[in-house]
Design a protein around this motif. Structure first.
Motif, PDB file in Angstrom:
ATOM      1  N   VAL A   1     -20.130  39.539   3.252  1.00 57.54           N
ATOM      2  CA  VAL A   1     -21.164  40.240   4.015  1.00 57.54           C
ATOM      3  C   VAL A   1     -21.591  39.403   5.214  1.00 57.54           C
ATOM      4  CG1 VAL A   1     -23.550  41.058   3.938  1.00 57.54           C
ATOM      5  CG2 VAL A   1     -21.989  41.616   2.076  1.00 57.54           C
ATOM      6  N   TRP A   2     -21.789  38.117   5.006  1.00 54.80           N
ATOM      7  CA  TRP A   2     -22.196  37.235   6.105  1.00 54.80           C
ATOM      8  C   TRP A   2     -21.061  37.033   7.111  1.00 54.80           C
ATOM      9  CZ3 TRP A   2     -25.845  35.257   8.922  1.00 54.80           C
ATOM     10  CH2 TRP A   2     -25.587  34.139   9.705  1.00 54.80           C
ATOM     11  N   LEU A   3     -19.867  36.733   6.610  1.00 58.38           N
ATOM     12  CA  LEU A   3     -18.763  36.422   7.516  1.00 58.38           C
ATOM     13  C   LEU A   3     -18.358  37.623   8.354  1.00 58.38           C
ATOM     14  CD1 LEU A   3     -16.567  34.147   5.201  1.00 58.38           C
ATOM     15  CD2 LEU A   3     -18.066  33.447   7.072  1.00 58.38           C
ATOM     16  N   LEU A   4     -18.419  38.826   7.778  1.00 57.17           N
ATOM     17  CA  LEU A   4     -18.084  40.018   8.565  1.00 57.17           C
ATOM     18  C   LEU A   4     -19.097  40.245   9.682  1.00 57.17           C
ATOM     19  CD1 LEU A   4     -16.961  42.453   5.722  1.00 57.17           C
ATOM     20  CD2 LEU A   4     -15.513  41.450   7.489  1.00 57.17           C
ATOM     21  N   SER A   5     -20.339  39.857   9.454  1.00 56.64           N
ATOM     22  CA  SER A   5     -21.352  40.014  10.500  1.00 56.64           C
ATOM     23  C   SER A   5     -21.152  39.021  11.641  1.00 56.64           C
ATOM     24  CB  SER A   5     -22.756  39.834   9.911  1.00 56.64           C
ATOM     25  OG  SER A   5     -23.028  38.466   9.641  1.00 56.64           O
ATOM     26  N   ARG A   6     -20.332  38.005  11.418  1.00 59.33           N
ATOM     27  CA  ARG A   6     -20.115  36.956  12.427  1.00 59.33           C
ATOM     28  C   ARG A   6     -18.953  37.284  13.360  1.00 59.33           C
ATOM     29  NH1 ARG A   6     -24.164  33.991  13.387  1.00 59.33           N
ATOM     30  NH2 ARG A   6     -22.968  32.081  13.731  1.00 59.33           N
ATOM     31  N   ARG A   7     -18.295  38.409  13.130  1.00 63.66           N
ATOM     32  CA  ARG A   7     -17.228  38.880  14.014  1.00 63.66           C
ATOM     33  C   ARG A   7     -16.097  37.851  14.165  1.00 63.66           C
ATOM     34  NH1 ARG A   7     -22.052  40.563  16.259  1.00 63.66           N
ATOM     35  NH2 ARG A   7     -22.179  38.754  17.625  1.00 63.66           N
ATOM     36  N   LEU A   8     -15.688  37.273  13.044  1.00 66.57           N
ATOM     37  CA  LEU A   8     -14.579  36.325  13.059  1.00 66.57           C
ATOM     38  C   LEU A   8     -13.253  37.082  13.078  1.00 66.57           C
ATOM     39  CD1 LEU A   8     -15.807  33.854  10.278  1.00 66.57           C
ATOM     40  CD2 LEU A   8     -16.224  33.718  12.743  1.00 66.57           C
ATOM     41  N   ASP A   9     -12.231  36.489  13.680  1.00 65.41           N
ATOM     42  CA  ASP A   9     -10.916  37.108  13.601  1.00 65.41           C
ATOM     43  C   ASP A   9     -10.365  36.926  12.188  1.00 65.41           C
ATOM     44  OD1 ASP A   9      -9.119  34.651  13.419  1.00 65.41           O
ATOM     45  OD2 ASP A   9     -10.137  34.231  15.302  1.00 65.41           O
ATOM     46  N   LYS A  10      -9.281  37.633  11.890  1.00 65.64           N
ATOM     47  CA  LYS A  10      -8.766  37.693  10.525  1.00 65.64           C
ATOM     48  C   LYS A  10      -8.438  36.308   9.968  1.00 65.64           C
ATOM     49  CE  LYS A  10      -4.994  39.704   7.799  1.00 65.64           C
ATOM     50  NZ  LYS A  10      -3.781  40.580   7.839  1.00 65.64           N
TER      51      LYS A  10
ATOM     52  N   ALA B   1     -27.846  31.863   4.684  1.00 62.76           N
ATOM     53  CA  ALA B   1     -28.294  31.017   3.581  1.00 62.76           C
ATOM     54  C   ALA B   1     -28.453  31.833   2.300  1.00 62.76           C
ATOM     55  CB  ALA B   1     -29.611  30.331   3.952  1.00 62.76           C
ATOM     56  N   LEU B   2     -29.026  33.039   2.435  1.00 67.45           N
ATOM     57  CA  LEU B   2     -29.194  33.913   1.273  1.00 67.45           C
ATOM     58  C   LEU B   2     -27.842  34.327   0.708  1.00 67.45           C
ATOM     59  CD1 LEU B   2     -31.033  35.541  -0.588  1.00 67.45           C
ATOM     60  CD2 LEU B   2     -31.017  37.387   1.113  1.00 67.45           C
ATOM     61  N   ALA B   3     -26.893  34.618   1.601  1.00 66.35           N
ATOM     62  CA  ALA B   3     -25.545  34.956   1.143  1.00 66.35           C
ATOM     63  C   ALA B   3     -24.928  33.790   0.378  1.00 66.35           C
ATOM     64  CB  ALA B   3     -24.664  35.341   2.330  1.00 66.35           C
ATOM     65  N   GLY B   4     -25.171  32.563   0.850  1.00 67.32           N
ATOM     66  CA  GLY B   4     -24.664  31.385   0.159  1.00 67.32           C
ATOM     67  C   GLY B   4     -25.267  31.222  -1.221  1.00 67.32           C
ATOM     68  N   VAL B   5     -26.597  31.422  -1.326  1.00 65.08           N
ATOM     69  CA  VAL B   5     -27.257  31.334  -2.635  1.00 65.08           C
ATOM     70  C   VAL B   5     -26.659  32.357  -3.601  1.00 65.08           C
ATOM     71  CG1 VAL B   5     -29.430  31.655  -3.876  1.00 65.08           C
ATOM     72  CG2 VAL B   5     -29.417  30.432  -1.694  1.00 65.08           C
ATOM     73  N   THR B   6     -26.520  33.595  -3.126  1.00 61.12           N
ATOM     74  CA  THR B   6     -25.979  34.657  -3.981  1.00 61.12           C
ATOM     75  C   THR B   6     -24.531  34.371  -4.370  1.00 61.12           C
ATOM     76  OG1 THR B   6     -27.406  36.208  -2.796  1.00 61.12           O
ATOM     77  CG2 THR B   6     -25.703  37.149  -4.197  1.00 61.12           C
ATOM     78  N   ALA B   7     -23.744  33.875  -3.412  1.00 60.70           N
ATOM     79  CA  ALA B   7     -22.346  33.552  -3.694  1.00 60.70           C
ATOM     80  C   ALA B   7     -22.258  32.427  -4.725  1.00 60.70           C
ATOM     81  CB  ALA B   7     -21.619  33.155  -2.412  1.00 60.70           C
ATOM     82  N   GLY B   8     -23.109  31.411  -4.586  1.00 58.75           N
ATOM     83  CA  GLY B   8     -23.099  30.316  -5.551  1.00 58.75           C
ATOM     84  C   GLY B   8     -23.465  30.774  -6.944  1.00 58.75           C
ATOM     85  N   PHE B   9     -24.477  31.650  -7.033  1.00 57.19           N
ATOM     86  CA  PHE B   9     -24.927  32.135  -8.338  1.00 57.19           C
ATOM     87  C   PHE B   9     -23.863  33.004  -9.006  1.00 57.19           C
ATOM     88  CE2 PHE B   9     -26.953  35.468 -10.896  1.00 57.19           C
ATOM     89  CZ  PHE B   9     -27.610  34.689 -11.827  1.00 57.19           C
TER      90      PHE B   9
END
Length: 251
Positions: free
Chosen positions: A159-168, A137-145
């Motif tokens: 920063v958030w998406l990399l922590s979620r271990r998503l594939d490329k 949520a904090l990453a979203g606020v910062t991204a929006g701003f």
């Protein structure tokens, strides 16, 4: 906005093509460099207004190849977090003058370069452990701003998406969806704040083909141009424009 001259058209065409290449081929979030570069030849608020419809056009073109390939829970969290971030950006824009915007855009440009270089050199290791949902949520606020102020919301979302271990592919698709939604969010307050004008609308019509060409070149570049080369060019451009904007904002 002053009457466009040859210098404006050269800078604008280059900036828009560069944004298309970045979004279409590298998913790097570096497309915001276009607004930074444009801010050298026109007031920064007008650069933001000129670029938003063109970025939305590239979003529309690049959304289809990744349709439904995203992680919806992560995208939803970032999008919902971006709502207050966009509102905060709009509130700041109401009281900011051109010099403050130059300082903000220049500072964000240099911070983006520092963040990317720190990651590449291993000075900044992003956690791969589970991060609390409030972190998204904090990453979203910062991204929006930061997206509202300079179209530069990529790093906080990454920063958030990399922590979620998503594939490329899922990472790229989620990024495309998130910023497609954030750019739509920004459109209404941009309109109410007078950032769009009849002149920027006409210029967007003239520059739209450059955005489409850039997106097409991005697809080709994705297969043929090493990311290292693209990022090196991006960092040089952002460093030069960032320093110039900060200097102009201070003097």
């Amino acid at each position: 906005m002053p009457q466009p001259d040859i210098a404006f058209w050269l800078v604008a065409a280059f900036s828009v093509v560069f944004a298309g290449i970045s979004k279409g081929g590298f998913g790097s979030g570096a497309a915001f460099a276009a607004a930074s570069i444009l801010s050298i030849v026109i007031p920064p608020g007008q650069a933001l207004g000129l670029m938003l419809p063109l970025l939305m056009l590239v979003d529309l073109v690049t959304l289809r190849p990744y349709w439904r390939g995203w992680s919806w829970p992560d995208a939803r969290l970032l999008i919902l977090g971006a709502v207050p971030g966009v509102a905060l950006g709009a509130a700041l824009y109401r009281v900011a003058n051109d010099d403050l915007l130059r300082l903000l855009i220049g500072g964000i440009s240099l911070a983006f370069v520092a963040w990317q270089l720190a990651r590449q050199q291993g000075w900044l290791a992003l956690s791969r452990r589970d991060v609390p949902m409030w972190g998204g949520a904090l990453a979203g606020v910062t991204a929006g701003f930061t997206s509202f102020i300079s179209h530069a919301g990529g790093p906080p979302a990454a920063v958030w998406l990399l922590s979620r271990r998503l594939d490329k592919t899922r990472f790229q698709a989620t990024t495309v969806l998130v910023f497609w939604a954030i750019n739509i969010m920004k459109f209404v307050p941009y309109a109410f704040l007078g950032i769009f004008t009849q002149q920027t609308f006409l210029l967007d019509l003239a520059l739209a083909p450059f955005a489409l060409v850039g997106a097409w070149l991005g697809v080709l570049a994705h297969r043929r141009v090493p990311e290292r080369v693209f990022f090196a060019i991006t960092y040089v451009l952002l460093s030069l424009t960032g320093v110039k904007l900060i200097y102009e904002g201070l003097v």
